[in-house]
Design an enzyme around this catalytic site. Structure first.
Site, PDB file in Angstrom:
ATOM      1  N   CYS A 108      30.859  44.949  -2.782  1.00  0.00           N
ATOM      2  CA  CYS A 108      32.012  44.145  -2.496  1.00  0.00           C
ATOM      3  C   CYS A 108      32.234  42.684  -3.149  1.00  0.00           C
ATOM      4  CB  CYS A 108      31.930  44.215  -0.722  1.00  0.00           C
ATOM      5  SG  CYS A 108      30.534  42.929  -0.336  1.00  0.00           S
TER       6      CYS A 108
ATOM      7  N   HIS B 213      21.276  43.672   1.720  1.00  0.00           N
ATOM      8  CA  HIS B 213      20.540  44.958   2.134  1.00  0.00           C
ATOM      9  C   HIS B 213      20.326  45.929   0.959  1.00  0.00           C
ATOM     10  CE1 HIS B 213      20.745  43.274   6.604  1.00  0.00           C
ATOM     11  NE2 HIS B 213      19.645  42.994   6.072  1.00  0.00           N
TER      12      HIS B 213
ATOM     13  N   CYS C 121      29.196  34.882   2.807  1.00  0.00           N
ATOM     14  CA  CYS C 121      30.503  35.598   2.413  1.00  0.00           C
ATOM     15  C   CYS C 121      31.500  34.719   3.008  1.00  0.00           C
ATOM     16  CB  CYS C 121      30.457  37.010   2.867  1.00  0.00           C
ATOM     17  SG  CYS C 121      32.205  37.735   2.564  1.00  0.00           S
TER      18      CYS C 121
ATOM     19  N   HIS D 112      20.712  42.366  13.932  1.00  0.00           N
ATOM     20  CA  HIS D 112      21.526  41.927  12.577  1.00  0.00           C
ATOM     21  C   HIS D 112      21.447  40.597  12.006  1.00  0.00           C
ATOM     22  CE1 HIS D 112      23.904  42.282   9.089  1.00  0.00           C
ATOM     23  NE2 HIS D 112      23.456  43.520   8.694  1.00  0.00           N
TER      24      HIS D 112
ATOM     25  N   GLU E 221      23.462  39.104  10.332  1.00  0.00           N
ATOM     26  CA  GLU E 221      25.066  38.627  10.279  1.00  0.00           C
ATOM     27  C   GLU E 221      24.947  38.114  11.928  1.00  0.00           C
ATOM     28  OE1 GLU E 221      28.407  40.883   8.781  1.00  0.00           O
ATOM     29  OE2 GLU E 221      29.606  39.809  10.294  1.00  0.00           O
TER      30      GLU E 221
ATOM     31  N   CYS F 276      35.945  42.966   7.535  1.00  0.00           N
ATOM     32  CA  CYS F 276      36.494  42.452   6.408  1.00  0.00           C
ATOM     33  C   CYS F 276      37.190  43.471   5.600  1.00  0.00           C
ATOM     34  CB  CYS F 276      35.456  41.783   5.569  1.00  0.00           C
ATOM     35  SG  CYS F 276      34.342  43.134   4.567  1.00  0.00           S
TER      36      CYS F 276
ATOM     37  N   SER G 296      20.991  48.623   5.708  1.00  0.00           N
ATOM     38  CA  SER G 296      22.309  48.473   5.500  1.00  0.00           C
ATOM     39  C   SER G 296      23.387  48.860   6.460  1.00  0.00           C
ATOM     40  CB  SER G 296      22.881  48.575   4.167  1.00  0.00           C
ATOM     41  OG  SER G 296      24.280  48.544   4.162  1.00  0.00           O
TER      42      SER G 296
ATOM     43  N   ASN H 151      26.386  48.364   6.838  1.00  0.00           N
ATOM     44  CA  ASN H 151      27.818  49.040   6.372  1.00  0.00           C
ATOM     45  C   ASN H 151      27.549  50.287   5.840  1.00  0.00           C
ATOM     46  OD1 ASN H 151      28.101  48.838   3.173  1.00  0.00           O
ATOM     47  ND2 ASN H 151      27.302  46.918   3.905  1.00  0.00           N
TER      48      ASN H 151
ATOM     49  N   SER I 133      26.562  46.908  -0.451  1.00  0.00           N
ATOM     50  CA  SER I 133      25.320  46.047  -1.129  1.00  0.00           C
ATOM     51  C   SER I 133      24.729  47.329  -2.328  1.00  0.00           C
ATOM     52  CB  SER I 133      24.391  45.614  -0.239  1.00  0.00           C
ATOM     53  OG  SER I 133      23.997  46.549   0.813  1.00  0.00           O
TER      54      SER I 133
HETATM   55 FE1  F3S Z   1      31.495  39.870   2.698  1.00  0.00          FE
HETATM   56 FE2  F3S Z   1      32.682  42.166   3.511  1.00  0.00          FE
HETATM   57 FE3  F3S Z   1      31.083  42.194   1.810  1.00  0.00          FE
HETATM   58  S1  F3S Z   1      31.958  40.372   4.916  1.00  0.00           S
HETATM   59  S2  F3S Z   1      29.660  40.461   2.173  1.00  0.00           S
HETATM   60  S3  F3S Z   1      32.733  41.406   1.696  1.00  0.00           S
HETATM   61  S4  F3S Z   1      31.436  43.686   3.310  1.00  0.00           S
END
Ligand code: F3S
Length: 284
Positions: free
Chosen positions: A12, A41, A95, A123, A125, A189, A217, A219, A261
């Site tokens: 991303c 991750h 980010c 986690h 974050e 996001c 990870s 996500n 990631s």
């Molecule tokens: Fe940012 Fe979304 Fe990637 S918060 S790090 S764009 S998964």
């Protein structure tokens, strides 16, 4: 056998940005470059960074000089203060979408809301988000947990950037029953939403789904849950070698998706292995 990669899969914007920042920092070999914990991750990408001289440390005490790159997940502000007090150069790869969530938590705290975070406990974050509320935030992972919270006058809800929108709707609904006033910031996001929508759409058409990404990870774990929820058999792998030929038995189509990631080269290795295994087994 048809092999299709999801329309939105892999790196991303935030991860690419973090990797660009660390690569630029590592070009200057006059000083050491550190990351506090893994920058992203994905263990294979972290190994690649190590080969470029980037050192991963578990504690700030291990950093005495050089530059410290903050991960895309963000960190506790105390870490930044301590690093700067020790004259360590700080390169902030947090980010911008995570930063936006930080800002909402600060606003909610200042305006007297009790902060609730929907996210994975432990986690990085989520820990960084909770730190913005002076560690007074309640962290919940489900509507059931939100229902168990004390009744309060005002709750403010913020969500880990990689959660599922349906989980947010359920938690917001439960929380609305636990207070007089509820303020919700949807901080999931856009990259997450796109990857989840693409994964779901592909899984609905395929006989089998392979989700590629780090086991740590968040996500990637969500993508696996979403693919499984369509009823399609789904496997999660970190590397191409983990793809088992027995999974392909009877499958006419295989979909591939990957966490935010996961680098493109791992996705390519997985699809190449799928093609080669399909050739060996003579899959239709
Ligand atoms: Fe940012 Fe979304 Fe990637 S918060 S790090 S764009 S998964």
């Amino acid at each position: 056998m048809k092999i299709v990669v999801a329309q939105n899969a892999g790196f991303c914007f935030g991860v690419k940005r973090a990797l660009d920042l660390v690569a630029r920092a590592a070009e200057d070999t006059s000083r050491a470059v550190y990351t506090l914990g893994a920058l992203i991750h994905n263990p294979q990408e972290i190994t690649r960074l190590r080969q470029h001289g980037v050192r991963e440390v578990e504690s700030l005490d291990e950093v005495t000089d050089g530059a410290l790159v903050l991960s895309a997940h963000g960190v506790d502000p105390e870490v930044v203060e301590t690093a700067r007090a020790r004259s360590i150069e700080v390169i902030d790869a947090t980010c911008p979408f995570v930063k936006r969530a930080h800002g909402h938590i600060v606003t909610l705290s200042q305006e007297g809301y009790s902060v609730v975070i929907l996210g994975d406990k432990g986690h990085r974050e989520v820990e960084g988000l909770a730190a913005r509320a002076g560690r007074k935030a309640e962290i919940v992972t489900s509507a059931e947990e939100a229902t168990a919270l004390l009744f309060r006058r005002r709750y403010g809800l913020v969500v880990q950037t990689t959660q599922r929108p349906d989980a947010l709707r359920q938690v917001a609904g439960a929380l609305a029953q636990r207070c007089r006033e509820l303020r919700v910031f949807n901080t999931i996001c856009e990259a997450t939403v796109k990857r989840q929508d693409s994964a779901r759409a592909l899984a609905e058409q395929m006989d089998l789904m392979i989700v590629v990404g780090g086991r740590n990870s968040a996500n990637t774990a969500r993508l696996r849950e979403i693919c499984q929820s369509t009823g399609t058999v789904t496997y999660h792998v970190e590397t191409a070698e983990e793809v088992d030929v027995r999974w392909l038995s009877g499958a006419r189509s295989v979909g591939v998706t990957a966490g935010a990631s996961t680098p493109a080269w791992i996705i390519e290795e997985v699809t190449a292995r799928l093609r080669s295994l399909a050739g060996e087994t003579g899959s239709p």
